[in-house]
Design a protein around this motif. Structure first.
Motif, short mmCIF file in Angstrom:
data_model
loop_
_atom_site.label_atom_id
_atom_site.label_comp_id
_atom_site.label_asym_id
_atom_site.label_seq_id
_atom_site.Cartn_x
_atom_site.Cartn_y
_atom_site.Cartn_z
N TYR A 190 0.84 -1.20 0.00
CA TYR A 190 0.00 0.00 0.00
C TYR A 190 0.88 1.25 0.00
O TYR A 190 0.64 2.19 -0.78
N LEU A 191 1.88 1.25 0.84
CA LEU A 191 2.83 2.36 0.89
C LEU A 191 3.55 2.50 -0.44
O LEU A 191 3.74 3.63 -0.95
N SER A 192 3.94 1.40 -1.04
CA SER A 192 4.62 1.42 -2.34
C SER A 192 3.74 2.05 -3.41
O SER A 192 4.20 2.89 -4.20
N LEU A 193 2.47 1.65 -3.44
CA LEU A 193 1.54 2.16 -4.45
C LEU A 193 1.26 3.64 -4.25
O LEU A 193 1.30 4.43 -5.21
N LEU A 194 0.99 4.05 -3.01
CA LEU A 194 0.72 5.46 -2.74
C LEU A 194 1.93 6.34 -3.04
O LEU A 194 1.79 7.45 -3.55
N SER A 195 3.12 5.85 -2.71
CA SER A 195 4.33 6.64 -2.96
C SER A 195 4.55 6.83 -4.46
O SER A 195 5.02 7.88 -4.90
N TYR A 196 4.21 5.83 -5.26
CA TYR A 196 4.30 5.96 -6.71
C TYR A 196 3.34 7.04 -7.22
O TYR A 196 3.72 7.92 -8.00
N VAL A 197 2.10 6.97 -6.74
CA VAL A 197 1.07 7.93 -7.16
C VAL A 197 1.45 9.36 -6.77
O VAL A 197 1.33 10.30 -7.56
N GLU A 198 1.94 9.53 -5.54
CA GLU A 198 2.26 10.86 -5.04
C GLU A 198 3.62 11.37 -5.53
O GLU A 198 3.96 12.53 -5.33
N ASN A 199 4.38 10.50 -6.16
CA ASN A 199 5.69 10.89 -6.72
C ASN A 199 5.59 11.12 -8.22
O ASN A 199 6.55 10.89 -8.96
N GLY A 200 4.44 11.55 -8.68
CA GLY A 200 4.28 11.83 -10.10
C GLY A 200 4.33 10.62 -10.98
O GLY A 200 4.86 10.66 -12.10
N ASP A 201 3.75 9.50 -10.49
CA ASP A 201 3.75 8.24 -11.24
C ASP A 201 5.16 7.77 -11.56
O ASP A 201 5.47 7.33 -12.67
N GLN A 202 6.01 7.82 -10.55
CA GLN A 202 7.36 7.30 -10.67
C GLN A 202 7.71 6.52 -9.40
O GLN A 202 7.36 6.92 -8.29
N VAL A 203 8.41 5.41 -9.60
CA VAL A 203 8.86 4.62 -8.44
C VAL A 203 9.86 5.44 -7.64
O VAL A 203 10.79 6.02 -8.20
N VAL A 204 9.67 5.49 -6.34
CA VAL A 204 10.62 6.20 -5.48
C VAL A 204 11.94 5.44 -5.47
O VAL A 204 11.97 4.24 -5.19
N ASP A 205 13.02 6.14 -5.80
CA ASP A 205 14.31 5.44 -5.94
C ASP A 205 15.48 6.15 -5.27
O ASP A 205 16.63 5.84 -5.56
N ASP A 206 15.21 7.11 -4.39
CA ASP A 206 16.31 7.73 -3.66
C ASP A 206 15.85 8.05 -2.24
O ASP A 206 14.66 8.17 -1.96
N LYS A 207 16.81 8.21 -1.35
CA LYS A 207 16.52 8.34 0.07
C LYS A 207 15.76 9.62 0.40
O LYS A 207 14.82 9.61 1.20
#
Length: 362
Positions: A190-207
């Motif tokens: 759930y956190l992974s999916l929400l973070s993708y959505v809130e990051n402009g449809d991009q996988v979060v990949d940095d700290k």
């Protein structure tokens, strides 16, 4: 030859035959015990019913395996890994499995099963969200726009503030119920999916981005109140207590399908399954640490009995594109394929986000 001479020879033959049979029987008993030696692993708790299924137990025993599966959270399977403690680990998410494989220096991993993540809800709730432009489709299997749902939840809106909320005119905050993100894979997805959505449809990949996303999304976990460690418990509440307790539940599709396949499933006609758009999959990657565990992994992935059992428990098979015929015959109109699927972040990135939320939950 006289009878007096035959009798000792006959007795000697019988003694030698008895000794030989005893040695033969003892050897085969030892071999049988060795062939069914116990093999222990740590598994995501939602797979326990599948592995305890009588047909699966029988198939494993026929192949020489007596399984002991200890339940643990996917994150714990990784963080508590100790060489020699188990023969395999079977978490419920790909990030945890990738990290586990690296820590164990494992080879020969398998993905016997997978399941999409869904939001389990009820017809009145789905209709309210549909009237507000967040849900689309018809019937028991619909779609939910995760961008719009995330925006609604982050705004702090309550159910009685929505248009056409007559069927659920309560002052509860609009939130999706999850398990404890510190321990459970479904909450991490759930956190992974929400973070993708809130990051402009991009996988979060940095700290830095991970920390910023966790800060933004933390209220969606904190405002839930108490959260269960296992995905089985909130689903049991969802089924037993209805929409008053759980209007929206982030769950494994397999949990809901397994329940709907039961002929005596209560509230069946009231349940609605929302497929997030975009969505995310829970890949159950099996990570073996020993040669025997590698053979077990191949059996779990390829044996017809275990594959059929997996589908009875609501799982999808990577090698099968269409949903199983028994699902369709039970009236389950789940989509064959899901198009808008995103990847989760790496384990280390997820850990960064979870740690930020963990500090706020303490």
């Amino acid at each position: 030859m006289k009878t007096g001479r035959l009798l000792p020879l006959l007795l000697l033959f019988l003694v030698l035959a008895g000794v030989g049979f005893g040695i033969y029987r003892s050897h085969h008993q030892i071999a049988a015990r060795a062939a069914t030696a116990q093999i222990a692993g740590a598994i995501g708790s939602e797979k326990a019913p599948l592995l305890a299924d009588p047909d699966v137990v029988k198939a494993l025993g026929k192949a020489g395996f007596k399984l002991r599966a200890d339940k643990a959270g996917s994150r714990e399977i990784v963080t508590d890994f100790k060489p020699g403690a188990y023969a395999f680990g079977w978490p419920s998410g790909a990030p945890a499995a990738a990290e586990l494989k690296a820590r164990a220096h494992a080879t020969g991993e398998q993905t016997p099963i997978y399941t999409p993540m869904v939001i389990a809800t009820w017809k009145p709730i789905a209709d309210i969200l549909q009237a507000n432009g967040i849900v689309s489709g018809a019937g028991q299997f619909r779609q939910v726009d995760m961008h719009k749902l995330a925006e609604l939840m982050l705004s702090g809106k309550r159910w009685n503030q929505l248009d056409h909320a007559e069927a659920f005119p309560v002052g509860k905050a609009i939130l999706v119920t999850t398990t404890d993100v510190r321990r459970s894979n479904s909450a991490a997805m759930y956190l992974s999916l929400l973070s993708y959505v809130e990051n402009g449809d991009q996988v979060v990949d940095d700290k830095d981005t991970a920390k910023a996303m966790a800060e933004k999304l933390a209220p969606l976990f904190l405002r839930q109140g108490f959260q269960e460690e296992s995905s089985a418990d909130p689903f049991a509440d969802y089924v037993a207590m209805g929409m008053g307790k759980t209007p929206l539940l982030f769950a494994y599709e397999s949990q809901v399908i397994e329940y709907l396949l039961k002929p005596d499933a209560g509230r069946r006609s009231e349940m609605v399954l929302l497929y997030p758009s975009p969505t995310i999959l829970s890949k159950n990657v099996y990570v073996p640490y020993t040669d025997a565990a590698r053979r077990l992994g191949e059996l779990l992935a390829n044996d017809p009995t275990t594959r059929a059992a997996a589908q009875r428990y609501g799982y999808r098979l990577p090698s099968s594109a269409a949903i199983p015929p028994q699902w369709r015959s039970a009236g389950i109109a789940a989509p064959d394929t899901l198009i808008d699927v995103v990847d989760p972040p790496s384990f280390s990135t997820l850990e960064t986000m979870i740690t930020v939320i963990q500090e706020k939950l303490q």
